[in-house]
Write a protein that holds these residues in place. Structure first.
Motif, PDB file in Angstrom:
ATOM      1  N   SER A   1     -23.739  -2.645  -4.001  1.00 33.97           N
ATOM      2  CA  SER A   1     -23.979  -3.989  -3.473  1.00 33.97           C
ATOM      3  C   SER A   1     -22.649  -4.684  -3.265  1.00 33.97           C
ATOM      4  CB  SER A   1     -24.855  -4.792  -4.435  1.00 33.97           C
ATOM      5  OG  SER A   1     -24.227  -4.932  -5.690  1.00 33.97           O
ATOM      6  N   GLY A   2     -22.679  -5.785  -2.503  1.00 37.74           N
ATOM      7  CA  GLY A   2     -21.487  -6.609  -2.338  1.00 37.74           C
ATOM      8  C   GLY A   2     -20.802  -6.505  -0.993  1.00 37.74           C
TER       9      GLY A   2
ATOM     10  N   GLY B   1     -23.669   7.095  -3.682  1.00 34.96           N
ATOM     11  CA  GLY B   1     -24.496   5.965  -3.332  1.00 34.96           C
ATOM     12  C   GLY B   1     -24.879   6.014  -1.862  1.00 34.96           C
ATOM     13  N   GLN B   2     -25.703   5.064  -1.459  1.00 31.55           N
ATOM     14  CA  GLN B   2     -26.219   5.065  -0.094  1.00 31.55           C
ATOM     15  C   GLN B   2     -25.235   4.450   0.898  1.00 31.55           C
ATOM     16  OE1 GLN B   2     -26.955   2.845  -2.354  1.00 31.55           O
ATOM     17  NE2 GLN B   2     -26.927   0.838  -1.343  1.00 31.55           N
ATOM     18  N   GLY B   3     -24.219   3.784   0.395  1.00 32.76           N
ATOM     19  CA  GLY B   3     -23.214   3.182   1.267  1.00 32.76           C
ATOM     20  C   GLY B   3     -23.479   1.711   1.509  1.00 32.76           C
ATOM     21  N   THR B   4     -22.404   0.943   1.613  1.00 30.19           N
ATOM     22  CA  THR B   4     -22.516  -0.481   1.936  1.00 30.19           C
ATOM     23  C   THR B   4     -21.461  -0.824   2.989  1.00 30.19           C
ATOM     24  OG1 THR B   4     -22.603  -2.723   1.002  1.00 30.19           O
ATOM     25  CG2 THR B   4     -20.986  -1.220   0.044  1.00 30.19           C
ATOM     26  N   GLN B   5     -21.865  -1.568   3.989  1.00 21.43           N
ATOM     27  CA  GLN B   5     -20.978  -1.873   5.114  1.00 21.43           C
ATOM     28  C   GLN B   5     -20.041  -3.017   4.751  1.00 21.43           C
ATOM     29  OE1 GLN B   5     -20.767  -0.429   8.369  1.00 21.43           O
ATOM     30  NE2 GLN B   5     -18.926  -1.707   8.481  1.00 21.43           N
ATOM     31  N   VAL B   6     -18.760  -2.811   5.030  1.00 24.19           N
ATOM     32  CA  VAL B   6     -17.756  -3.860   4.921  1.00 24.19           C
ATOM     33  C   VAL B   6     -17.140  -4.049   6.296  1.00 24.19           C
ATOM     34  CG1 VAL B   6     -15.518  -4.511   3.945  1.00 24.19           C
ATOM     35  CG2 VAL B   6     -17.258  -3.436   2.495  1.00 24.19           C
TER      36      VAL B   6
ATOM     37  N   ASP C   1      -9.730  -2.198   7.191  1.00 22.22           N
ATOM     38  CA  ASP C   1     -10.543  -1.885   6.017  1.00 22.22           C
ATOM     39  C   ASP C   1     -12.024  -1.775   6.375  1.00 22.22           C
ATOM     40  OD1 ASP C   1      -8.443  -4.106   4.162  1.00 22.22           O
ATOM     41  OD2 ASP C   1      -8.397  -1.912   4.116  1.00 22.22           O
ATOM     42  N   THR C   2     -12.364  -2.105   7.595  1.00 21.45           N
ATOM     43  CA  THR C   2     -13.753  -2.029   8.027  1.00 21.45           C
ATOM     44  C   THR C   2     -14.263  -0.596   7.955  1.00 21.45           C
ATOM     45  OG1 THR C   2     -13.548  -3.946   9.500  1.00 21.45           O
ATOM     46  CG2 THR C   2     -15.308  -2.372   9.995  1.00 21.45           C
ATOM     47  N   ALA C   3     -15.367  -0.417   7.250  1.00 21.01           N
ATOM     48  CA  ALA C   3     -15.925   0.919   7.048  1.00 21.01           C
ATOM     49  C   ALA C   3     -17.204   0.795   6.226  1.00 21.01           C
ATOM     50  CB  ALA C   3     -14.933   1.824   6.321  1.00 21.01           C
TER      51      ALA C   3
END
Length: 124
Positions: free
Chosen positions: A7-8, A115-120, A89-91
């Motif tokens: 999360s986050g 983990g399932q991944g979180t978009q930044v 840093d977008t990924a």
């Protein structure tokens, strides 16, 4: 079955900050190391930061001085504090647990987990 729940993530302007969290769904008997990886479109997944069970940390050169990895063993959680974010840093950021062991019927079961991944996204 152990799940790593991240999360986050989100959208932030350049220079901003985000804090990612990764919580393991099961009680951990032991884990060799936990880390954060990221994958940008068209690029390979790369290690961002890792922390061993002894607390030793390792960072990609591109994030040194800006990102900090930490863990709370009591909460089975690892964090990634990201400051001074840049568009590069977008990924999608993925949490990883290396040799995470849980006890199943008195038997230690050890595997690597993702983990399932979180978009930044860092954009103005």
């Amino acid at each position: 079955q152990v799940r790593l729940v991240e999360s986050g993530g989100g959208l932030v302007q350049p220079g901003g900050s985000l804090r990612l969290s990764c919580a393991a769904s099961a009680r951990i008997f032991s884990v060799n190391a936990m880390g954060w990886y990221r994958q940008a479109p068209g690029k390979q997944r790369e290690l961002v930061a890792a922390i061993t069970n002894s607390g030793r940390t390792n960072y990609a050169d591109s994030v040194k001085g800006r990102f900090t990895i930490s863990r709370d063993n009591a909460k089975n959680t690892v964090y990634l504090q990201m400051n001074s974010l840049k568009p590069e840093d977008t990924a999608v950021y993925y949490c990883n647990a290396n040799l995470l062991c849980t006890i199943v019927s008195v038997t230690p079961i050890c595997n690597d987990y993702w983990g399932q991944g979180t978009q930044v996204t860092v954009s103005s």
